[in-house]
Scaffold this active site. Structure first.
Site, mmCIF file in Angstrom:
data_model
loop_
_atom_site.group_PDB
_atom_site.id
_atom_site.type_symbol
_atom_site.label_atom_id
_atom_site.label_comp_id
_atom_site.label_asym_id
_atom_site.label_seq_id
_atom_site.Cartn_x
_atom_site.Cartn_y
_atom_site.Cartn_z
ATOM 1 N N ASP A 73 27.851 14.565 -24.085
ATOM 2 C CA ASP A 73 28.666 14.310 -25.266
ATOM 3 C C ASP A 73 29.902 15.211 -25.176
ATOM 4 O O ASP A 73 30.918 14.825 -24.604
ATOM 5 C CB ASP A 73 27.791 14.585 -26.503
ATOM 6 N N THR A 115 26.450 21.425 -22.938
ATOM 7 C CA THR A 115 25.093 21.619 -22.412
ATOM 8 C C THR A 115 25.085 21.605 -20.883
ATOM 9 O O THR A 115 24.561 22.525 -20.238
ATOM 10 C CB THR A 115 24.139 20.530 -22.950
HETATM 11 P P1 IMP Z 1 26.767 18.086 -25.334
HETATM 12 O O1 IMP Z 1 26.404 19.516 -25.096
HETATM 13 O O2 IMP Z 1 27.694 17.927 -26.528
HETATM 14 O O3 IMP Z 1 27.262 17.364 -24.132
HETATM 15 O O4 IMP Z 1 25.486 17.359 -25.845
HETATM 16 C C1 IMP Z 1 24.419 17.174 -25.045
HETATM 17 C C2 IMP Z 1 23.124 17.109 -25.821
HETATM 18 O O5 IMP Z 1 23.294 16.689 -27.178
HETATM 19 C C3 IMP Z 1 22.274 16.068 -25.170
HETATM 20 O O6 IMP Z 1 21.447 16.642 -24.196
HETATM 21 C C4 IMP Z 1 21.490 15.505 -26.342
HETATM 22 O O7 IMP Z 1 20.320 16.253 -26.513
HETATM 23 C C5 IMP Z 1 22.385 15.696 -27.524
HETATM 24 N N1 IMP Z 1 23.143 14.468 -27.865
HETATM 25 C C6 IMP Z 1 24.473 14.279 -27.785
HETATM 26 N N2 IMP Z 1 24.837 13.058 -28.194
HETATM 27 C C7 IMP Z 1 23.679 12.424 -28.529
HETATM 28 C C8 IMP Z 1 23.381 11.099 -29.028
HETATM 29 O O8 IMP Z 1 24.239 10.230 -29.251
HETATM 30 N N3 IMP Z 1 22.067 10.841 -29.255
HETATM 31 C C9 IMP Z 1 21.078 11.737 -29.034
HETATM 32 N N4 IMP Z 1 21.313 12.972 -28.554
HETATM 33 C C10 IMP Z 1 22.602 13.329 -28.314
#
Ligand code: IMP
Ligand code: MG
Length: 182
Positions: free
Chosen positions: A106, A110
């Site tokens: 997203d 992470t």
């Molecule tokens: P990031 O660190 O913003 O890239 O988010 C990564 C983590 O957020 C993923 O491993 C998911 O656990 C959670 N996440 C982000 N977007 C979604 C979504 O649309 N549905 C479910 N989980 C999400």
């Protein structure tokens, strides 16, 4: 495709589309790691457990499976950018060929945190395999194997959750905004 679950707006990726894509990713990974003793697959809990299970069972190359858990979100559909290690690998990864298997990118915080953390442990190689990536501004992270690109909406199913629900739906669907703006 529409669903009869009122919490879901539409199915973005069907069960059949996922199965087909997982197969082709597994074929690509097998080709790329053909000459390698063992591939150390690192699934990121909880979201990647279903993707990893399907991918690993399709994979025609020697591999082992391990898990990490990180937490970056609360119960809401917003992002803090803060990542915390909740569960670490069982083994050192020095000199191993490591493939991070993640459900979704997203903001990229992470995966960025995971790459930094694991790179510091001196694996022989380190690559990333992600089932879905949102079309939005995110950190500039290289995803080596990507399943699908989706619009910037909250999705659930095939491991992905909202507040720990909907994970075991067989497809990936867009969650109705009403559910998470309560
Ligand atoms: P990031 O660190 O913003 O890239 O988010 C990564 C983590 O957020 C993923 O491993 C998911 O656990 C959670 N996440 C982000 N977007 C979604 C979504 O649309 N549905 C479910 N989980 C999400
Ligand atoms: Mg995740």
């Amino acid at each position: 495709m529409v669903t009869n679950n009122p919490d879901l707006d539409r199915v973005l990726i069907s069960q059949a589309q996922i199965a087909e894509r997982v197969k082709s990713i597994a074929a690509q990974v097998a080709k790329d790691y053909d000459n390698v003793d063992n591939l150390y697959m690192v699934g990121i809990l909880k979201g990647a457990f279903i993707f990893l299970a399907d991918l690993a069972r399709e994979l025609q190359v020697s591999h082992s499976v391990d898990f990490m858990a990180v937490s970056s979100y609360g119960k809401t559909a917003t992002t803090s950018g803060e990542v915390r290690l909740v569960l670490d690998l069982r083994e050192p990864i020095i000199d191993k060929h490591v493939l991070i298997v993640e459900d979704i990118v997203d903001t990229g915080h992470t995966l960025n945190y995971l790459l930094k953390t694991l790179r510091g442990r001196q694996p022989k190689s380190l690559k990333t395999c992600v089932l879905v990536r949102k079309e939005r501004d995110s950190l500039d992270i290289n995803v080596d194997y990507l399943g699908f690109t989706i619009p910037d909406v909250w999705v659930v199913g095939y491991g992905l959750d909202y507040a720990d629900s909907y994970r075991t739906l067989p497809y990936i669907a867009e969650l109705n905004k009403r559910v998470y703006s309560k």
